[in-house]
Scaffold this active site. Structure first.
Site, mmCIF file in Angstrom:
data_model
loop_
_atom_site.group_PDB
_atom_site.id
_atom_site.type_symbol
_atom_site.label_atom_id
_atom_site.label_comp_id
_atom_site.label_asym_id
_atom_site.label_seq_id
_atom_site.Cartn_x
_atom_site.Cartn_y
_atom_site.Cartn_z
ATOM 1 N N ASP A 36 -7.607 5.785 -12.647
ATOM 2 C CA ASP A 36 -9.151 5.861 -11.789
ATOM 3 C C ASP A 36 -10.176 6.352 -12.959
ATOM 4 O O ASP A 36 -9.961 7.083 -13.658
ATOM 5 C CB ASP A 36 -9.027 6.959 -10.659
ATOM 6 N N GLY A 37 -11.589 5.740 -12.530
ATOM 7 C CA GLY A 37 -12.561 6.401 -13.342
ATOM 8 C C GLY A 37 -13.124 5.452 -14.292
ATOM 9 O O GLY A 37 -14.035 5.663 -15.213
ATOM 10 N N ARG A 49 -19.740 -2.035 -15.014
ATOM 11 C CA ARG A 49 -18.360 -1.426 -14.367
ATOM 12 C C ARG A 49 -17.147 -2.085 -15.263
ATOM 13 O O ARG A 49 -16.071 -1.587 -15.427
ATOM 14 C CB ARG A 49 -18.071 -1.469 -13.085
ATOM 15 N N HIS A 53 -13.376 -1.307 -16.803
ATOM 16 C CA HIS A 53 -11.963 -1.691 -16.497
ATOM 17 C C HIS A 53 -11.264 -2.375 -17.765
ATOM 18 O O HIS A 53 -9.816 -1.930 -18.168
ATOM 19 C CB HIS A 53 -12.049 -2.724 -15.426
ATOM 20 N N SER A 81 -5.846 -1.259 -5.072
ATOM 21 C CA SER A 81 -5.330 -0.997 -3.796
ATOM 22 C C SER A 81 -5.851 -1.986 -2.721
ATOM 23 O O SER A 81 -6.585 -2.732 -3.032
ATOM 24 C CB SER A 81 -5.880 0.478 -3.554
ATOM 25 N N TRP A 85 -10.472 -4.376 -2.322
ATOM 26 C CA TRP A 85 -11.067 -5.894 -1.975
ATOM 27 C C TRP A 85 -12.675 -5.238 -1.388
ATOM 28 O O TRP A 85 -13.181 -6.471 -1.187
ATOM 29 C CB TRP A 85 -10.055 -6.437 -0.773
ATOM 30 N N ARG A 87 -14.843 -3.914 -2.580
ATOM 31 C CA ARG A 87 -15.822 -4.048 -3.735
ATOM 32 C C ARG A 87 -16.502 -5.446 -4.009
ATOM 33 O O ARG A 87 -16.119 -6.495 -3.389
ATOM 34 C CB ARG A 87 -14.969 -3.533 -5.014
ATOM 35 N N LEU A 147 12.042 0.645 -20.144
ATOM 36 C CA LEU A 147 11.053 1.327 -19.468
ATOM 37 C C LEU A 147 10.702 0.500 -18.222
ATOM 38 O O LEU A 147 10.595 -0.775 -18.609
ATOM 39 C CB LEU A 147 9.873 1.478 -20.097
ATOM 40 N N ARG A 210 -7.356 13.435 -4.585
ATOM 41 C CA ARG A 210 -6.793 12.828 -3.297
ATOM 42 C C ARG A 210 -5.641 11.855 -3.691
ATOM 43 O O ARG A 210 -5.717 11.222 -4.847
ATOM 44 C CB ARG A 210 -7.761 12.228 -2.492
ATOM 45 N N SER A 212 -5.353 8.479 -2.127
ATOM 46 C CA SER A 212 -6.116 7.080 -1.975
ATOM 47 C C SER A 212 -4.996 6.056 -1.886
ATOM 48 O O SER A 212 -4.933 5.240 -2.100
ATOM 49 C CB SER A 212 -6.744 6.684 -3.157
ATOM 50 N N GLU A 223 5.140 16.399 -8.352
ATOM 51 C CA GLU A 223 4.387 17.378 -9.052
ATOM 52 C C GLU A 223 2.846 16.666 -9.138
ATOM 53 O O GLU A 223 2.933 15.622 -9.777
ATOM 54 C CB GLU A 223 4.972 18.008 -10.204
HETATM 55 C C1 IPE Z 1 -7.574 4.487 -6.432
HETATM 56 O O1 IPE Z 1 -8.810 4.572 -6.645
HETATM 57 C C2 IPE Z 1 -7.187 2.919 -6.625
HETATM 58 C C3 IPE Z 1 -7.035 2.669 -7.973
HETATM 59 C C4 IPE Z 1 -6.930 3.267 -9.061
HETATM 60 C C5 IPE Z 1 -6.320 1.363 -8.163
HETATM 61 P P1 IPE Z 1 -10.158 4.313 -5.976
HETATM 62 O O2 IPE Z 1 -11.466 4.449 -6.749
HETATM 63 O O3 IPE Z 1 -10.046 3.140 -5.471
HETATM 64 O O4 IPE Z 1 -10.062 5.640 -4.749
HETATM 65 P P2 IPE Z 1 -11.166 6.328 -4.128
HETATM 66 O O5 IPE Z 1 -12.067 5.205 -3.336
HETATM 67 O O6 IPE Z 1 -12.149 7.106 -4.950
HETATM 68 O O7 IPE Z 1 -10.439 7.162 -3.128
HETATM 69 C C1 IPE Z 2 -10.263 2.589 -11.175
HETATM 70 O O1 IPE Z 2 -11.394 2.703 -11.705
HETATM 71 C C2 IPE Z 2 -9.923 0.994 -11.100
HETATM 72 C C3 IPE Z 2 -9.994 0.424 -10.054
HETATM 73 C C4 IPE Z 2 -9.908 0.988 -8.686
HETATM 74 C C5 IPE Z 2 -9.355 -0.863 -9.715
HETATM 75 P P1 IPE Z 2 -12.764 2.830 -10.566
HETATM 76 O O2 IPE Z 2 -13.411 1.341 -10.713
HETATM 77 O O3 IPE Z 2 -12.508 3.330 -9.184
HETATM 78 O O4 IPE Z 2 -13.605 4.047 -11.438
HETATM 79 P P2 IPE Z 2 -14.660 4.942 -10.462
HETATM 80 O O5 IPE Z 2 -13.792 5.901 -9.601
HETATM 81 O O6 IPE Z 2 -15.715 4.164 -9.754
HETATM 82 O O7 IPE Z 2 -15.111 5.692 -11.663
HETATM 83 MG MG MG Z 3 -12.226 4.982 -8.543
#
Ligand code: IPE
Ligand code: IPE
Ligand code: MG
Length: 258
Positions: A36-37, A49, A53, A81, A85, A87, A147, A210, A212, A223
């Site tokens: 995430d992030g 964005r 990715h 996740s 979709w 997005r 792995l 969380r 998610s 953990e």
């Molecule tokens: C969780 O991140 C899903 C993935 C990293 C693939 P999200 O960015 O979708 O989760 P929320 O919306 O912050 O909970």
């Molecule tokens: C995780 O990064 C990648 C996916 C959920 C596919 P995000 O796209 O959720 O990045 P943030 O949370 O908006 O920073």
């Molecule tokens: Mg995110």
């Protein structure tokens, strides 16, 4: 006698740069990561964005290699996740293209490194090209043993449980399974992760506290390790920190300290 002293001195070993050495005997068997992030990483640099990715893929490459080098057996990464979709279409399309590109570009190296590629989730809901590349990667790496790289795609912990319930209910309806026989092991066997041990360690970058909808059943005694670092900045030294912290944890599984 004094075996505890030897143990302690072993776990205190330091590396040349002063950081601690990992205890190779106490590594998690299964590490799960919520990647995430990416979006925030891109925004902080004034980039689209999708650039986030793309940068996130480089982190994945580095972390896969680190797991191979250090002997971690299973890495499960949350890549898309069932809720993602929601997005914008261009972002979803960009993510699916990146997946195809990643598999095409990395397959030869993953094969060489002994990585077995798998995918978990409602894979039938993915675009055709992505399904085909996943199937190719799965077939071509099926014999690899170093792995297991589990890509969670169109994955949701709740839909995984729904799918398991449906399959179990079908067997019951056909008279092939008695409801009294349904136990945790049976449920485990109907999850996408059947045959794999539960994750020992869950890493979530970018500070969110969380799950998610990730691995809801499997995380029962996992953990957690959270960091503010965005996924595209996450590298093997961050994984090392997570593993060192993990090695200090005392896992009790509801029992008492021995
Ligand atoms: C969780 O991140 C899903 C993935 C990293 C693939 P999200 O960015 O979708 O989760 P929320 O919306 O912050 O909970
Ligand atoms: C995780 O990064 C990648 C996916 C959920 C596919 P995000 O796209 O959720 O990045 P943030 O949370 O908006 O920073
Ligand atoms: Mg995110």
């Amino acid at each position: 006698m004094f075996s505890f002293l030897t143990k302690r001195s072993r776990s205190r070993k330091t590396r040349e740069d002063g950081s601690q050495e990992l205890d190779r005997e106490r590594l998690p068997r299964h590490v799960a990561i919520i990647m995430d992030g990416n979006g925030r990483w891109a925004r902080s640099r004034g980039l689209p964005r999708l650039a986030g990715h793309r940068a996130g893929v480089e982190s994945l490459r580095d972390i896969v290699r680190a797991c191979v080098d250090w002997g971690i057996g299973i890495l499960t990464v949350y890549a898309f996740s069932t809720e993602n979709w929601k997005r914008p279409h261009e972002e979803v399309e960009g993510l699916m293209n990146l997946l195809v590109e990643y598999l095409r570009r990395e397959l030869a190296e993953l094969r060489r490194e002994g990585v077995q590629v798998r995918a978990i989730g409602r894979l039938e809901g993915l675009p055709r090209q992505a399904r085909e590349e996943l199937e190719r990667a799965r077939k071509e790496t099926a014999a690899n043993k170093r792995l297991i790289l589990n890509l969670a795609l169109n994955y949701g912990g709740r839909s995984e449980l729904v799918d398991a319930c449906r399959r179990i209910a079908t067997l019951v309806a056909r008279g092939e399974l008695d409801p009294g026989e349904i136990d945790e092991e049976v449920i485990n066997n109907f999850l996408y992760t059947a045959g794999l041990p539960d994750p020992d360690l869950l890493i979530r970058p970018s500070g969110e506290m969380r799950v998610s909808n990730f691995l809801l059943w499997q995380l029962a005694y996992t953990e957690f390790w959270v960091t503010d670092i965005y996924w595209p900045d996450f590298r093997r030294e961050d994984l090392r920190r997570a593993l060192l912290d993990y090695q200090q944890r005392e896992r009790r599984f509801g029992g008492l300290k021995i």
